[in-house]
Design a protein around this motif. Structure first.
Motif, mmCIF file in Angstrom:
data_model
loop_
_atom_site.group_PDB
_atom_site.id
_atom_site.type_symbol
_atom_site.label_atom_id
_atom_site.label_comp_id
_atom_site.label_asym_id
_atom_site.label_seq_id
_atom_site.Cartn_x
_atom_site.Cartn_y
_atom_site.Cartn_z
ATOM 1 N N THR A 286 41.482 49.730 43.434
ATOM 2 C CA THR A 286 40.430 50.086 44.386
ATOM 3 C C THR A 286 40.662 51.511 44.864
ATOM 4 O O THR A 286 41.784 51.902 45.177
ATOM 5 C CB THR A 286 40.425 49.119 45.585
ATOM 6 O OG1 THR A 286 40.041 47.820 45.127
ATOM 7 C CG2 THR A 286 39.457 49.573 46.664
ATOM 8 N N HIS A 301 38.278 44.567 45.357
ATOM 9 C CA HIS A 301 39.129 44.502 44.168
ATOM 10 C C HIS A 301 38.455 45.307 43.057
ATOM 11 O O HIS A 301 37.305 45.040 42.710
ATOM 12 C CB HIS A 301 39.305 43.046 43.728
ATOM 13 C CG HIS A 301 40.274 42.880 42.597
ATOM 14 N ND1 HIS A 301 40.239 41.801 41.744
ATOM 15 C CD2 HIS A 301 41.305 43.655 42.169
ATOM 16 C CE1 HIS A 301 41.198 41.910 40.849
ATOM 17 N NE2 HIS A 301 41.851 43.031 41.086
ATOM 18 N N ASN A 316 32.471 41.242 50.281
ATOM 19 C CA ASN A 316 33.250 40.965 49.071
ATOM 20 C C ASN A 316 32.769 41.907 47.971
ATOM 21 O O ASN A 316 31.635 41.799 47.507
ATOM 22 C CB ASN A 316 33.062 39.506 48.664
ATOM 23 C CG ASN A 316 34.056 39.084 47.590
ATOM 24 O OD1 ASN A 316 34.123 39.683 46.525
ATOM 25 N ND2 ASN A 316 34.819 38.040 47.866
ATOM 26 N N ARG A 318 33.710 43.505 44.212
ATOM 27 C CA ARG A 318 34.558 43.344 43.020
ATOM 28 C C ARG A 318 34.024 44.194 41.876
ATOM 29 O O ARG A 318 32.881 44.008 41.450
ATOM 30 C CB ARG A 318 34.583 41.878 42.567
ATOM 31 C CG ARG A 318 35.179 40.913 43.590
ATOM 32 C CD ARG A 318 35.015 39.480 43.122
ATOM 33 N NE ARG A 318 35.481 38.527 44.124
ATOM 34 C CZ ARG A 318 36.706 38.015 44.156
ATOM 35 N NH1 ARG A 318 37.573 38.368 43.234
ATOM 36 N NH2 ARG A 318 37.061 37.161 45.096
ATOM 37 N N ASP A 336 30.858 42.326 39.948
ATOM 38 C CA ASP A 336 31.461 43.181 38.926
ATOM 39 C C ASP A 336 30.402 43.941 38.133
ATOM 40 O O ASP A 336 29.456 43.348 37.610
ATOM 41 C CB ASP A 336 32.302 42.309 37.986
ATOM 42 C CG ASP A 336 33.206 43.125 37.102
ATOM 43 O OD1 ASP A 336 33.681 44.174 37.551
ATOM 44 O OD2 ASP A 336 33.444 42.723 35.954
#
Length: 831
Positions: A286, A301, A316, A318, A336
């Motif tokens: 990150t 993340h 959240n 990612r 993602d």
């Protein structure tokens, strides 16, 4: 030797990141890719550099300037139109004619040994030396074959797998002699590999290939961009990282603030002056940019977050990229491969699916589920005004710049030479914003009366004393990170809906009035504000019987501005009062629901042990009041409304009471029993104020601690309500618990349902259709009344993507059942 950095490409495959930023300025480990390139050149002695620019050229020039900060000498060659890889270098020919020069891309990350490349070029006597490297997948690059001496035998640009005859590819880095310009036509698009090199090879010119060892990544796709970040953090490329490695792989830049209870699992990077709050979890790969705020319990993340981004609590993120100046609000989820462009707003509890692209200046509504890219849609203009003025997170949604624009728009709606009263709470943020507001008002030919830090009711009362309007800035109740900018009319009441729309139109058009030098507004600081206010309260409110009653009261000022007026008021009342928490606490300008509850519990303990008649607790700005009875029991806000109503109606025996439609219908029973009548209003404070201002009004309240004392003012005023309550209790000679006991119990429950803006109208149509033959009240939203008196109110929020539901029944179970039934109807509109 000079170098040429090619920085003119549009980077179309990297959109939306490159929609508002040139590709060479994209940050890798919080530094532009091109800065890594320039630092590499400097390490190898190439300090004189020509930068070719075309797309968003001014941004590149403004960032790097003349190169002095890097210890380099930068000049620029501007292309009026794209000229290709060779044409752009030809455009800089005048600066390169004197000696060999090196050409390098400004958007590829590498740590090649350029000194050895230059040595190879000179030893071979080459006209052109092509820097090569070996890659696992050569499809996206130009393949190059060299012989044993390093001479180039063959080029093939972007082959298919059937054409792949090598894994050695052209990196776009060249060392060249000035004679090469003779083979490049001026002012037309020309490429090295496709046009110039084949011609040179045909003529037998010495073109050599140097196979470099080291790292090289053409940052041309979102996947390669994220990979480059991870490679830097893993130490796979030799570049400078700005910051301190506090533990293996964990880099923290200067001024960054990481709470000890935040969880960091490297390798990762936290940029300068970023703030990571307690409970946030930052995982591998990150990169967090400068001035980023990551709130409590956020999870990141493999996320790349550019500068000045706000990451709300419980979010959240990612494997995504977040563009600069973007706000990601509470509990949002970004999956993602998703990319959010610059200056976007991702609403609360929204979900952005993997590989979705959200282009700059767009809004993802609260609760939205986004599974396709948002490209052309205009950013939705969120409603400027909420329930209490213009609200938002300090220095995220509400900035000094926005405060100036708002104040300028407000001033433009008033006549030149008008007077506006300004005030604030005791927070530092409110102080800073108020200064910006005052400057904008004066620059718009408005005189300003600044009250500095005063309770909100004092600001309203002073505004009503001859000002054309007022501005109050306070911390949002219960939300320490947010502020409210509240605008008043000439009566000190909140701006009407019409006034808000007028201000909103001027703000949206940005047609602000400016004063001529002789018209700049004056700034005054009125004296004796608190004495004037308490004197007005005492003259207007009936406090007969207080001095003779011998009442003992416990007053909690909650470390807020109400404590500034209480000494004067209590002295005039002549009541035996114990005041607690009277001092201002600048670090706590508001309180959470939990802190408020804890304060009431403590107040109750003191009231009980002191054998006081009752206790009151002011909110931090002196607008709302909470009650504790003589036994130390907390009287909940809705219940306190009924107690006050019962006391006032019993004494007045006539008149009208202003209450919002969300109030329990038991209020009608209480009012009717004592001969008064309820006039229902919308939930808007200005509507409640309008009704309470009528001549026959005797009381108003909102069930959230806000009480209106019409004989004094038509706005919420905790001090006036307190003075009135003391008088009522003194004259009735009943305790608060006795009054409470004679009022029937109410069972009103509330629920919020996330509702996208686009379907709010559909939701309300579905509600009306579902009501069928039942009685419907549309005072505010839609209130559906069952034949047995049970009711449910469905009301869309004016500022958020939420629909509010209230239900009342004979018991909590019945009310909950009503909420369940109508929540299903509201939810069904989305399907």
């Amino acid at each position: 030797m000079k170098a040429v950095v090619m920085a003119g490409g549009e980077g179309t495959r990297l959109r939306p990141m490159t929609a508002s930023m040139p590709k060479p300025l994209l940050p890798v480990a919080n530094r532009p890719i091109m800065e890594h390139v320039l630092r590499l050149l400097k390490r190898h002695g190439l300090t004189e550099t020509v930068v070719t620019v075309q797309f968003l050229a001014s941004l590149v020039k403004n960032y790097f300037g003349d190169g002095e900060e890097l210890g380099m000498d930068l000049t620029y060659a501007h292309e009026e139109k794209p000229l290709g890889t060779a044409g752009s270098v030809k455009n800089a020919e005048e600066a390169l004619r004197s000696d060999s020069f090196l050409v390098i891309s400004g958007d590829a990350l590498t740590d090649f040994d350029l000194t050895d490349l230059i040595r190879f070029h000179r030893e071979r006597g080459a006209l052109v030396t092509v820097c090569l490297t070996r890659v696992p997948n050569p499809l996206e690059f130009g393949i190059t074959i060299v012989d044993e001496d390093g001479r180039v035998d063959r080029f093939l640009e972007k082959p298919t797998w059937g054409q792949v005859f090598s894994d050695t590819v052209n990196t776009g880095i060249y060392v060249m002699e000035p004679e090469v310009f003779d083979y490049v036509e001026p002012d037309i698009p020309v490429d090295w590999s496709g046009d110039v090199f084949p011609r040179l090879m045909k003529e037998g010119k010495p073109i050599f290939g140097y196979v470099a060892e080291g790292y090289w990544e053409d940052v041309g796709t979102h996947e390669s961009y994220v990979k480059a970040q991870a490679d830097v953090l893993e130490g796979k490329v030799d570049v400078e990282i700005d910051g301190f490695e506090i533990s293996p792989g964990v880099w923290i830049a200067e001024g960054a603030e990481v709470h000890p209870d935040a969880k960091l699992r490297g390798p990762l990077y936290v940029g300068d002056y970023a703030k990571i709050e307690a409970g946030a979890e930052i995982r591998e790969h990150t990169v967090i940019g400068s001035n980023v705020v990551v709130k409590a319990d956020a999870f990141l993340h493999r996320a790349v977050v550019h500068d000045n981004v706000y990451i709300g609590p419980q979010t959240n993120l990612r494997g995504c990229v977040i563009g600069k100046n973007t706000d990601v609000m509470r509990a949002a989820r970004i999956e993602d491969g998703a990319v959010i462009g610059d200056e976007c707003l991702v609403g609360e509890e929204s979900i952005v699916q993997g590989n979705v692209r959200v282009y700059p200046f767009k809004t993802v509504e609260a609760g939205a589920f986004v599974n396709t890219s948002v490209i052309w849609e205009a950013r939705g203009q969120a409603q400027l005004f909420g329930a209490r003025g213009v609200s938002g997170i300090l220095n995220v949604e509400i900035t000094p710049e926005l405060a100036v624009r708002l104040a300028s728009a407000y001033a433009t709606t008033l006549k030149k030479g008008s007077t506006v009263t300004t005030a604030r709470d005791h927070s530092r943020g409110a102080r800073a914003l108020k200064r910006a507001v005052i400057s904008a008002l004066q620059a718009s030919a408005i005189d300003v009366r600044d009250l500095e830090n005063v309770p909100l009711p004092v600001a309203r009362q002073q505004t009503a004393r001859g000002s054309a309007g007022g501005v109050m800035i306070r911390t949002t109740p219960g939300v320490p990170d947010s502020v409210d900018i509240m605008f008043f009319d000439e009566r000190g009441a909140d701006l009407s809906q019409g006034g808000q729309r007028k201000l909103d139109r001027v703000y949206a058009r940005q047609e602000y009035r400016r004063a001529f030098p002789g018209e700049i507004g004056d700034l005054r600081f009125p004296a004796s504000v608190f004495d004037a206010y308490t004197g007005s309260v005492m003259r207007a409110v009936d406090t007969t019987g207080v001095a003779e009653s011998g009442l003992k009261i416990v007053v909690d000022a909650a470390n807020g501005s109400a404590g500034l007026v209480l000494p004067s008021l209590l002295g005039r009342l002549g009541v035996d009062a114990l005041t607690i928490n009277p001092g201002l606490n600048e670090a706590r300008p508001t309180e959470t629901a939990e802190a408020r509850r804890a304060g009431l519990v403590r107040l109750g303990e003191i009231v009980s042990s002191a054998r006081a008649a009752f206790g009151v607790r002011f909110d931090p700005v002196g607008e709302r009041l909470s009650l504790v009875d003589e036994r130390g029991r907390i009287i909940e806000d809705q219940r306190a409304l009924l107690v006050m109503l019962d006391l006032i109606a019993a004494e007045r025996r006539s008149g009208r009471v202003a209450l919002p439609v969300t109030t329990t219908r038991i209020a009608e029973q209480v009012a009717a029993y004592h001969g008064t009548q309820v006039e229902w209003t919308t939930t808007s404070p200005d509507d409640l104020t309008r009704v309470a201002h009528k001549e026959s009004s005797v009381f108003g309240g909102d069930g959230q601690g806000g009480f209106i004392v019409p004989e004094f003012s038509s706005v919420f005023d905790a001090t006036a309500a307190f003075a009135r309550l003391i008088g009522l209790v003194a004259r009735t000679q009943l305790s608060l618990s006795q009054i409470d006991a004679r009022i029937p119990r109410a069972h009103v429950l509330k629920r919020d349902v996330i509702t996208p803006w686009a379907i709010k109208g559909l939701v309300m149509r579905r509600v009306v259709e579902a009501a069928g033959d039942r009685s419907v009240d549309t005072t505010d939203g839609v209130r559906v009344v069952e034949p047995d008196g049970r009711w449910v109110l469905v009301l869309p929020d004016p500022a958020e993507a939420v629909t509010h539901l209230w239900a009342e029944g004979p018991d909590d179970a019945t009310a909950a059942e009503l909420l369940d039934d109508w929540s299903v109807i509201v939810d069904s509109a989305e399907r």
